[in-house]
Design a protein around this motif. Structure first.
Motif, PDB file in Angstrom:
ATOM      1  N   ALA A 146       0.821  -1.210   0.000  1.00 12.52           N
ATOM      2  CA  ALA A 146       0.000   0.000   0.000  1.00 12.52           C
ATOM      3  C   ALA A 146       0.857   1.264   0.000  1.00 12.52           C
ATOM      4  N   SER A 147       0.212   2.360  -0.370  1.00 16.38           N
ATOM      5  CA  SER A 147       0.859   3.675  -0.271  1.00 16.38           C
ATOM      6  C   SER A 147      -0.197   4.680   0.137  1.00 16.38           C
ATOM      7  N   VAL A 194       6.298  -8.502   0.514  1.00 18.68           N
ATOM      8  CA  VAL A 194       5.581  -7.223   0.473  1.00 18.68           C
ATOM      9  C   VAL A 194       4.896  -7.107  -0.891  1.00 18.68           C
ATOM     10  N   GLY A 195       3.580  -7.062  -0.886  1.00 19.52           N
ATOM     11  CA  GLY A 195       2.838  -7.001  -2.140  1.00 19.52           C
ATOM     12  C   GLY A 195       2.383  -8.343  -2.662  1.00 19.52           C
ATOM     13  N   SER A 196       2.627  -9.434  -1.919  1.00 18.97           N
ATOM     14  CA  SER A 196       2.262 -10.765  -2.411  1.00 18.97           C
ATOM     15  C   SER A 196       0.809 -11.116  -2.116  1.00 18.97           C
ATOM     16  N   GLU A 197       0.085 -10.268  -1.407  1.00 21.06           N
ATOM     17  CA  GLU A 197      -1.353 -10.401  -1.181  1.00 21.06           C
ATOM     18  C   GLU A 197      -1.746 -11.735  -0.532  1.00 21.06           C
ATOM     19  N   THR A 337     -11.124   2.369  -9.762  1.00 23.44           N
ATOM     20  CA  THR A 337      -9.927   2.125 -10.563  1.00 23.44           C
ATOM     21  C   THR A 337      -8.682   2.600  -9.828  1.00 23.44           C
ATOM     22  N   ASP A 338      -7.536   2.141 -10.284  1.00 25.68           N
ATOM     23  CA  ASP A 338      -6.280   2.480  -9.602  1.00 25.68           C
ATOM     24  C   ASP A 338      -5.124   2.246 -10.557  1.00 25.68           C
ATOM     25  N   GLY A 414      -3.496  -3.154  -5.260  1.00 24.81           N
ATOM     26  CA  GLY A 414      -3.164  -4.555  -5.439  1.00 24.81           C
ATOM     27  C   GLY A 414      -3.885  -5.169  -6.623  1.00 24.81           C
ATOM     28  N   VAL A 415      -3.593  -6.440  -6.873  1.00 22.69           N
ATOM     29  CA  VAL A 415      -4.125  -7.155  -8.035  1.00 22.69           C
ATOM     30  C   VAL A 415      -5.474  -7.778  -7.719  1.00 22.69           C
TER      31      VAL A 415
END
Length: 457
Positions: A146-147, A194-197, A337-338, A414-415
């Protein structure tokens, strides 16, 4: 897959901390975005790392899906149990384990929220800077990389996580990284998780990098006649090296929604919200120079304040913008959306998105973190199939445009479910390598199956 056998074994391990109540299942099957209710088969409430390891050993033995759950603020369906299984809720692992003020790091459990952490840090003179707006859990923020509003100065979770404790699919407990300021020792496994959800392991402890609380803070707001002028102003501010702590963009429709929801009276034109951190002299100088630049780009007025109550109200309005937009069309849900593009292409991308929205006849205010090229369109849906199809086309066009511009399909959400279909285009053969890593660490495919990479096992 033998979910009933797994649940029987988990009941023995956890007792009444394995819930199968309808209310619990529905609470852990809901999304803040447009995805339908997708409840798990049970919700587990572990109290420590050993219990998380026990849960994963049992579930891996029986092929039962496991989905990590933080505060439930995901917008891409990343925490939904699309194949059933067990949601592991970390709300009972929410403590600050250690603060090392001299090293500017803290060890925390994953269930603590961002706001609760900063409340506990107040007496130390330090704070954790990543602010996604929602009061998300730290574990969830790590899992989605996240940011948010402060990324332009303090970076994202990628930059603010020093080390992790992770339980793998087999129930093994590993530690990655360290509290040292830097390292060249081995593979960077911390960045891998980090970011692997939650698809590679469940995070049970996080070592965070902290920042000193600024001596002075000033915040301001300015209005523009068009999006291009606002973005061009920000680009020049960045190039001059003015150290903004936050710089946010709201289009005219978002401003109108904020006015209605928060009883504000901003001119209903594109706006920038900005904040500076530093010494009193520094923030005054930064605000003055910022004002000069935005005036040169057609800003109709730059109002700024160092009063805490003014700043708090300003950022509360920004953080509540999503809810304000939903309230502007009662009963609606949204595709949120992102995308993120190079800052030099941001004005072009936003203008093209606005044209797509207008051509589709949709209501879709736009806002974003203009300092790092990340923007969102809140595509409001009335429940009709026609409108859903139109909104999905606009969302797809946004992503395709972002990728053509050298950007990414997701800057911070994220995805999850929604963005997986773009992964092959964005990453090419590297996506296959991600699948290889997933199979190596989770051969039975129990960890958040169907997210980020194709389902395995």
């Amino acid at each position: 897959m033998d979910i009933p056998a797994a649940l029987d074994a988990l009941s023995t391990l956890l007792g009444d901390r394995l819930s199968r109540s309808k209310a619990d299942l529905e609470a852990h099957g809901a999304s803040e975005s447009h995805y339908p209710l997708t409840p798990p088969d049970a919700v587990a409430y572990p109290q420590d790392t050993a219990e998380v390891a026990g849960i994963l050993k049992i579930c891996n033995q029986h092929g039962c899906p496991v989905i990590g759950w933080g505060a439930g603020t995901s917008l891409e369906g990343g925490a939904l149990a699309t194949t059933g299984g067990v949601a592991v809720d970390f709300s009972r692992m929410a403590s600050v384990l250690e603060v090392r003020a001299e090293d500017m790091v803290a060890r925390v459990q994953p269930g603590i929220t961002r706001e609760a952490l900063n409340t506990e840090l107040r007496a130390t003179g330090l704070f954790f800077p990543v602010d996604p707006g929602a009061n998300a859990s730290i574990g969830g923020m790590v899992a989605t990389r996240a940011s948010g509003t402060t990324a332009v100065r303090y970076g994202t979770m990628r930059d603010n996580v020093a080390a992790l404790e992770v339980v793998t699919a087999s129930g093994e407990v590993i530690r990655t990284g360290s509290a040292a300021p830097k390292s060249s020792s081995g593979y960077d496994l911390t960045s891998l998780f980090v970011g692997s959800e939650g698809t590679l392991g469940l995070i049970t402890e996080v070592t965070l990098r902290l920042q000193g609380q600024p001596e002075a803070v000033s915040a301001g707001v300015c209005a523009f006649g068009d999006i291009g002028s606002a973005v061009d102003a920000v680009t020049e501010v960045i190039l001059t090296g003015i150290p903004m702590a936050r710089i946010e963009f709201l289009d005219a429709a978002t401003v109108a929604a904020v006015n209605g929801y928060s009883k504000a009276d901003f001119p209903e034109t594109p706006h920038l919200f900005v904040e500076f951190h530093g010494t009193p002299a520094a923030v005054a100088e930064q605000a003055e120079r910022f004002g000069e630049i935005v005036t040169e780009h057609g800003c109709s007025g730059f109002d700024w304040s160092t009063k805490t109550e003014d700043r708090t109200r300003l950022w509360e309005m920004r953080h509540h913008a999503y809810w304000a937009i939903l309230a502007s069309r009662p009963g609606s849900r949204a595709i949120v959306t992102d995308v993120c593009v190079p800052v030099s292409r941001l004005a072009e991308a936003v203008a093209a998105t606005q044209a797509d929205i207008e051509a589709a006849g949709l209501q879709a205010p736009i806002l974003g973190h203009v300092g790092d090229g990340n923007y969102h369109a809140i595509l409001l849906l009335d429940g009709s199939e026609e409108e859903r199809i139109a909104a999905e086309k606009v969302s797809s066009a946004m992503v395709e445009r972002a990728l053509e511009m050298g950007g990414t399909a997701t800057g911070e959400h994220g995805v999850g479910i929604g963005k997986q279909k773009y992964m092959a285009t964005e990453h090419g053969p590297a996506w296959d390598m991600m699948s290889t890593i997933k199979r190596a660490l989770d051969p039975n495919g129990i960890l958040n199956p169907g997210k980020v990479v194709p389902a395995t096992g």
